[in-house]
Design a protein around this motif. Structure first.
Motif, PDB file in Angstrom:
ATOM      1  N   ARG A  48      47.669  40.862  41.076  1.00 39.36           N
ATOM      2  CA  ARG A  48      47.440  41.046  39.644  1.00 39.36           C
ATOM      3  C   ARG A  48      47.983  42.426  39.268  1.00 39.36           C
ATOM      4  NH1 ARG A  48      41.195  39.765  39.987  1.00 39.36           N
ATOM      5  NH2 ARG A  48      41.138  41.102  38.146  1.00 39.36           N
ATOM      6  N   GLU A 107      47.128  44.470  35.884  1.00 36.00           N
ATOM      7  CA  GLU A 107      45.767  45.019  35.931  1.00 36.00           C
ATOM      8  C   GLU A 107      45.676  46.168  36.929  1.00 36.00           C
ATOM      9  OE1 GLU A 107      42.480  41.896  35.789  1.00 36.00           O
ATOM     10  OE2 GLU A 107      44.256  40.661  36.152  1.00 36.00           O
ATOM     11  N   ALA A 108      46.377  46.019  38.060  1.00 36.20           N
ATOM     12  CA  ALA A 108      46.368  47.090  39.068  1.00 36.20           C
ATOM     13  C   ALA A 108      46.965  48.364  38.490  1.00 36.20           C
ATOM     14  CB  ALA A 108      47.147  46.644  40.296  1.00 36.20           C
ATOM     15  N   GLU A 123      36.117  44.474  43.696  1.00 38.76           N
ATOM     16  CA  GLU A 123      36.287  44.504  42.234  1.00 38.76           C
ATOM     17  C   GLU A 123      34.934  44.592  41.535  1.00 38.76           C
ATOM     18  OE1 GLU A 123      38.154  41.942  38.507  1.00 38.76           O
ATOM     19  OE2 GLU A 123      38.572  41.314  40.574  1.00 38.76           O
ATOM     20  N   CYS A 169      42.887  44.499  42.566  1.00 41.35           N
ATOM     21  CA  CYS A 169      43.837  43.712  41.781  1.00 41.35           C
ATOM     22  C   CYS A 169      45.195  43.629  42.479  1.00 41.35           C
ATOM     23  CB  CYS A 169      44.002  44.323  40.395  1.00 41.35           C
ATOM     24  SG  CYS A 169      42.518  44.235  39.363  1.00 41.35           S
TER      25      CYS A 169
END
Length: 320
Positions: free
Chosen positions: A205, A208-209, A176, A200
């Motif tokens: 997540r 966000e992904a 990330e 993500c």
């Protein structure tokens, strides 16, 4: 009969206690450990402490080279170059230092200095230059200097190589961090958004992904792994209806990709379309009759026999 005297054993002398405050090995090991975990600020502090404690030329050279690597990772290019120039005073003919200077100049976007350093490296150490593909780097830098490609291309490629290793190791927080650096360097570059999406996704997540994968798709609509991963993320999020069109688009580009066929079956199963799910999994088995996930799903819904356990990888087989 005389009594036998017991042999007395002498207690070995205790090892002298290390003075942690004055032993240079302590900050050196701390620095290496911090570098291994990519805790660059901690590594810099330890290496600076080590340099205060040692005078040997070789010790100082190694520490300064490592400092240069830490500063490069933080994109503090002037500090990195200062450390490398100082290291070169101790070892003027060290090829690694010259190559590191070239890499630092290139990542900083200082094309003339990078080209000069790499040309010197190729001239002095042609074998190492061949192994490190330095001539390829030179061609890329000269194209960037002429404005044919973005100036940050070298930095992005440099980060992407690291992301490959971080991904293989499962270090998603590092993926990330570097993906965001790629995005900052070039927001139009799809690989930065894609790597951010993967990091993500692997940490659940999903919103966000999806946002990152959609940005990667907007930058390059033809990049098939993005299509698959958008569909896969929707499935992980419990939205099979949203997943289907993305997975179908992915399959049109790679008609024999087993993972896509598997996910299409899962999406149809979650939507209650059992017959279509069976068709997708049977299609995967026509491509690869030993495809374990396809066998497993068909068995679970009563359409196929219980699958055999997949074979162990060769390394695991040797260990067993």
């Amino acid at each position: 009969m005389p009594r036998r005297r017991r042999k007395r054993t002498r207690k070995p002398p205790s090892a002298p206690k290390l003075n942690r405050a004055s032993n240079p090995l302590i900050p050196w090991l701390h620095g290496l450990a911090a570098m291994g975990d990519e805790r660059w600020e901690e590594a810099i502090t330890s290496l600076r402490r080590f340099l205060e404690m040692v005078e040997e030329t070789e010790d100082r050279r190694q520490a300064l080279q490592n400092l240069g690597a830490c500063y490069l990772a933080l994109e503090q290019y002037d500090d990195a170059l200062t450390a490398l120039v100082e290291a070169e005073r101790y070892a003027p003919q060290d090829p690694d230092i010259l190559h590191s200077r070239g890499v630092t100049y290139a990542c900083a976007g200082r094309m003339p200095e990078a080209i000069t350093a790499f040309e010197q490296f190729v001239c002095k150490w042609p074998r190492q230059a061949r192994n490190l593909e330095t001539r390829k780097a030179l061609r890329q830098l000269k194209r960037a200097q002429r404005g044919k490609i973005p100036a940050r291309t070298y930095l992005i490629d440099h980060l992407q190589e690291q992301i490959i290793h971080n991904t293989a190791a499962g270090d998603w927080h590092l993926v990330e961090r570097k993906a965001r650096r790629i995005i900052a360097a070039d927001p139009e570059h799809p690989e930065g958004h894609f790597a951010l999406g993967l990091s993500c996704l692997e940490r659940d997540r999903y919103a966000e992904a999806l946002e990152a994968f959609q940005a990667a798709h907007a930058s390059d609509p033809d990049y098939e792994p993005t299509l698959y991963n958008i569909g896969h993320t929707y499935l992980r999020q419990g939205e099979p209806e949203q997943a289907l069109p993305w997975l179908e688009s992915s399959l049109r580009r790679e008609p024999e990709k087993l993972a896509t066929l598997h996910e299409l079956g899962r999406a149809c199963e979650q939507l209650g379309r059992r017959d279509e799910a069976v068709d997708w999994w049977q299609r995967a088995l026509k491509i690869d009759p030993d495809y374990h996930l396809g066998q497993l799903h068909l068995h679970e819904i009563g359409v196929g026999p219980k699958p055999a356990e997949p074979p162990l990888p060769p390394a695991h087989e040797q260990l067993r």
